[in-house]
Design a protein around this motif. Sequence first.
Motif, PDB file in Angstrom:
ATOM      1  N   ASP A 283      -4.120   3.363   4.766  1.00  0.00           N
ATOM      2  CA  ASP A 283      -2.829   3.741   5.323  1.00  0.00           C
ATOM      3  C   ASP A 283      -1.764   3.610   4.224  1.00  0.00           C
ATOM      4  OD1 ASP A 283      -0.538   4.136   6.736  1.00  0.00           O
ATOM      5  OD2 ASP A 283      -0.706   2.334   7.966  1.00  0.00           O
TER       6      ASP A 283
ATOM      7  N   SER B  33       1.325   3.178   4.314  1.00  0.00           N
ATOM      8  CA  SER B  33       2.336   2.158   4.585  1.00  0.00           C
ATOM      9  C   SER B  33       1.751   0.754   4.635  1.00  0.00           C
ATOM     10  CB  SER B  33       3.045   2.457   5.907  1.00  0.00           C
ATOM     11  OG  SER B  33       2.133   2.399   6.989  1.00  0.00           O
TER      12      SER B  33
ATOM     13  N   PRO C  43       3.427  -1.691   1.700  1.00  0.00           N
ATOM     14  CA  PRO C  43       4.807  -2.076   2.001  1.00  0.00           C
ATOM     15  C   PRO C  43       4.905  -3.027   3.188  1.00  0.00           C
ATOM     16  CG  PRO C  43       4.694   0.265   1.558  1.00  0.00           C
ATOM     17  CD  PRO C  43       3.281  -0.226   1.623  1.00  0.00           C
ATOM     18  N   ASN C  44       4.140  -2.765   4.236  1.00  0.00           N
ATOM     19  CA  ASN C  44       4.151  -3.646   5.400  1.00  0.00           C
ATOM     20  C   ASN C  44       3.665  -5.044   5.047  1.00  0.00           C
ATOM     21  OD1 ASN C  44       5.172  -2.353   7.741  1.00  0.00           O
ATOM     22  ND2 ASN C  44       3.354  -1.060   7.846  1.00  0.00           N
TER      23      ASN C  44
ATOM     24  N   TYR D 196      12.502   1.918   1.580  1.00  0.00           N
ATOM     25  CA  TYR D 196      11.235   2.478   2.066  1.00  0.00           C
ATOM     26  C   TYR D 196      11.300   2.695   3.570  1.00  0.00           C
ATOM     27  CZ  TYR D 196       6.225   3.282   2.577  1.00  0.00           C
ATOM     28  OH  TYR D 196       5.008   3.852   2.856  1.00  0.00           O
ATOM     29  N   TRP D 197      11.680   1.630   4.293  1.00  0.00           N
ATOM     30  CA  TRP D 197      11.867   1.730   5.739  1.00  0.00           C
ATOM     31  C   TRP D 197      13.344   1.977   5.995  1.00  0.00           C
ATOM     32  CZ3 TRP D 197       7.308   2.322   7.530  1.00  0.00           C
ATOM     33  CH2 TRP D 197       6.225   1.588   7.055  1.00  0.00           C
TER      34      TRP D 197
ATOM     35  N   THR E 203      10.941  11.651  10.116  1.00  0.00           N
ATOM     36  CA  THR E 203      10.059  11.107   9.089  1.00  0.00           C
ATOM     37  C   THR E 203       9.203  12.249   8.572  1.00  0.00           C
ATOM     38  OG1 THR E 203       9.988   8.843   9.931  1.00  0.00           O
ATOM     39  CG2 THR E 203       8.077   9.608   8.687  1.00  0.00           C
TER      40      THR E 203
ATOM     41  N   GLU F 278       7.467  11.215   2.120  1.00  0.00           N
ATOM     42  CA  GLU F 278       7.934   9.920   1.635  1.00  0.00           C
ATOM     43  C   GLU F 278       9.258   9.478   2.255  1.00  0.00           C
ATOM     44  OE1 GLU F 278       7.778   9.640  -2.671  1.00  0.00           O
ATOM     45  OE2 GLU F 278       5.692   9.045  -2.402  1.00  0.00           O
TER      46      GLU F 278
ATOM     47  N   ILE G 282      10.927   8.140   5.170  1.00  0.00           N
ATOM     48  CA  ILE G 282      10.524   7.461   6.401  1.00  0.00           C
ATOM     49  C   ILE G 282      11.756   6.911   7.103  1.00  0.00           C
ATOM     50  CG2 ILE G 282       9.198   5.549   7.375  1.00  0.00           C
ATOM     51  CD1 ILE G 282       7.299   5.803   4.986  1.00  0.00           C
TER      52      ILE G 282
END
Length: 575
Positions: free
Chosen positions: A260, A262, A265-266, A433-434, A492, A495, A497
């Motif tokens: 995934d 993401s 980053p998560n 990013y988010w 979204t 890239e 998001i």
Amino acid sequence: MLRVHSENELQLNADVLVIGGGPAAAWAAWAAASQGVKVIVVDKGFLGTSGAAAASGNGIMAPTPENWDKVLSERYCLGKNLANLRWLERVIEKTWLSLPLVEDWGYRFPKENGESVRQSYYGLEYMRVLRKTLLRLGVQILDQSPALELLLADDGSVAGARGVQRQKHCTYTVRASAVVMANGGCAFLSKALGCNTNTGDGLLMAVEAGGELSSMEASNHYAISTAFNATVTRGVPFGWASYTDEAGNDLGGYINGRRDPSFLPNALLKGSVYARLDRATPEVKAVIERSHFIAFLPYKKAGIDPYTERVPVTLVLEGTVRGTGGIRIVNDSCATKVPGLYAAGDAASREFLSGLASGGGGPNAAWAISTGQWAGVGAAAFAKSLGASAHERVVYPVGQAGLRSQSNTVETFDSEEIVRGVQAQMFPLEKNYWRCEQGLLDSLASLETLWQQVQANPKQDTVSDVEFSRRAAALTAVARWAYFSALHRTETRSEHIRVDYPETDPNQRYYQATGGLDKLWVRRDWIKDAMSGDKPQNVKVVTGAIDISGKDVGAQGIAPLPRLSGHAQLISGDV
């Protein structure tokens, strides 16, 4: 720049001035010189060693002709219906046809069964060959000479540029009939390998001259790196990594057998993350160590075996360098809205190539080769059209923030403090990013304060002062354009998001042009082509369109955007 004086200030004339020192700049200079015009290149570093390409090896999107359709289709799908099929085909074909030239100039591609395999290059040698070729053609190269502002003629056409020469501690002026902007994107001084020369100077210069940017919401590309030496951003080896947390728990991160995007980053928002390349087979190890050898240098220096030992990892912002946003190009010759100004490589928006997805690596390498040549030929043709009297035009410099004070204060601003302020808004994953509306508005408010600060007197006691003040202004400007565009794309996609708009909206099939200095604006340029059946439906505001050729077919209006309480000065859709 106003207080730096020198009796030996350099003044030169050229038909075409190329600003930059990477592959796009080199190809543009070669293409222009091949048209029989006089070319000067000015580079912030040393053409051949500065920039992202020279820092390591890189792939090239140059499939053999029998694979063109396959690669074209894959890249179009990655662009989520925002890439342009005709431009993709142009880039692939131009790159394939151009690489034999590099071999003729002296670069040695590897051989298989007696045939050259032109799928990647070793950056330092590749750039050495390009520099040698330019010098052989008579191109004049000014190294360590960052350009800081453009010159315009009375009719609004570009007429050259001004800058500083670090080693001679003086300013310079190059009068030119046409200019190619090929000085890269913006990585916000994140220390990503080869990217600290990419500080958005070209984007600011283009907008000051009347140009536009596009797809700046795709400006938040992050790349994985070891946390103990967060500069080498080569992600391929990590494709064979397993990830664990501080306690050694497996973090997984796979969906239907694929990682995934993401996941990392998560995981990093929750705590430290460690990687071990234990999924690599002996055959894979041999390939990645040969093709991405620079990624293993930090391990060797630290005495770490990455295949058996855990190493802490992080994400480093590469911004628009592996992102997409940049100067908006308006025709097949990579011209901009400003007559005589062309853009190539990472300085140009790569939306036709990638939509809002990253084109990092092979696609961007191909983009540099192809757009560099198209821009160089276009600039040469424009220069010839002006004739020999072009240098007799009355010209004036258009640089503003970081060069000339826009306020009445006598105080100078601290460029390092400005840079830290910009980085505080751009680096954090939870901000860039988010993304969400309130977060973007808060960041824009902070960046607006910084923008007001760079309107004050820049420090100009030395050449370095001039360069760093201008750099601080450019970083601030690019950050504002990036977040302003991100605020107005309420979906979204690739890239970009938005946690408050997590789905891709099929009705938002447009590019976002943006610009403005003190007052920002955004315009929707709708994509209309015969290749797709998902035309926007029930859309009330349509202010522009782009056909499949990439040429403007009517994008003059500005889409009125909602004013949000407390931030009206930031999000006005008016110009």
